[in-house]
Design an enzyme around this catalytic site. Structure first.
Site, PDB file in Angstrom:
ATOM      1  N   HIS A  89       0.837  -1.192   0.000  1.00 28.35           N
ATOM      2  CA  HIS A  89       0.000   0.000   0.000  1.00 28.35           C
ATOM      3  C   HIS A  89       0.875   1.247   0.000  1.00 28.35           C
ATOM      4  CE1 HIS A  89       0.610  -1.303   4.175  1.00 28.35           C
ATOM      5  NE2 HIS A  89       0.562  -0.035   4.525  1.00 28.35           N
ATOM      6  N   GLN A  90       0.463   2.207  -0.792  1.00 27.18           N
ATOM      7  CA  GLN A  90       1.155   3.495  -0.925  1.00 27.18           C
ATOM      8  C   GLN A  90       0.423   4.541  -0.091  1.00 27.18           C
ATOM      9  OE1 GLN A  90       3.713   4.736  -3.114  1.00 27.18           O
ATOM     10  NE2 GLN A  90       3.365   6.877  -2.707  1.00 27.18           N
TER      11      GLN A  90
END
Length: 208
Positions: free
Chosen positions: A153-154
């Site tokens: 996840h960014q």
């Protein structure tokens, strides 16, 4: 025991009375207030549990309603949702649908769409909340600080002048000024749904 009775004098009054001044007790006084959060010890002591495809929240979110999962946009290979524990209002996460742990394992298509969705997220947050800057990043692995290390996840964190004040630094507490549901609605409504990389937030999206 009265306020004038020294602590540790023995007898029935040896225990401090409720509301008693701490001035008579050992310690070095200072100007800080303390916010005691012993409930956080449960997370600290328990550590991060493993997440497989069945228990991973980033795998479950696409199968839920957008409002329930805080999803703001869905693409072909990745989607965007609000962080349940935001650093600032509008803190977004860009996740691939596929349960993959690190950036080097993502496909070229996933990498491209994560990047495109991140750019769109920055533009939308600038429009909706007048963000003055951003922190973008991926924590890789548990030792790298990833809260959910099993699913890539960014982070897209909007920043504002003065948001790093004494409160989170000294008190370990962050003041969030908007409800998650209100933020999700504002970001989802401002998201440009006609872009090739993102479908309307209400669409079902690919299966996890």
């Amino acid at each position: 025991m009265t306020a004038s009775t020294p602590a540790g004098s023995g007898g029935e009054g040896a225990t401090p009375a409720p509301g008693e001044s701490a001035g008579d007790f050992a310690g070095v006084p200072d100007a800080f207030q303390r916010l005691w959060t012993p409930h956080r010890a449960v997370y600290v002591a328990g550590g991060q549990g493993a997440h497989d495809d069945d228990s991973c929240p980033f795998c479950r979110a696409p199968s839920q309603a957008d409002e329930e999962a805080l999803v703001v946009a869905r693409g072909r290979h990745a989607y965007v949702l609000l962080n349940l524990f935001p650093y600032n209002p509008g803190h977004l996460l860009v996740c691939p649908y596929r349960h993959v742990s690190t950036y080097d394992l993502a496909t070229p298509e996933e990498v491209a769409e994560i990047g495109a969705l991140t750019q769109t997220a920055m533009r939308v947050l600038t429009e909706v909340s007048h963000a003055q800057g951003f922190n973008l990043g991926m924590n890789q692995g548990a030792v790298g600080g990833a809260g959910i290390a099993a699913h890539l996840h960014q982070h897209v964190v909007p920043r504002y002048a003065g948001d790093s004040n004494f409160f989170p630094i000294v008190a370990g507490t962050k003041a969030i000024t908007q409800l998650l549901g209100d933020v999700r609605t504002a970001v989802a409504e401002a998201w440009p749904h006609d872009e090739a990389t993102s479908a309307p937030a209400a669409s079902p999206g690919p299966a996890a």
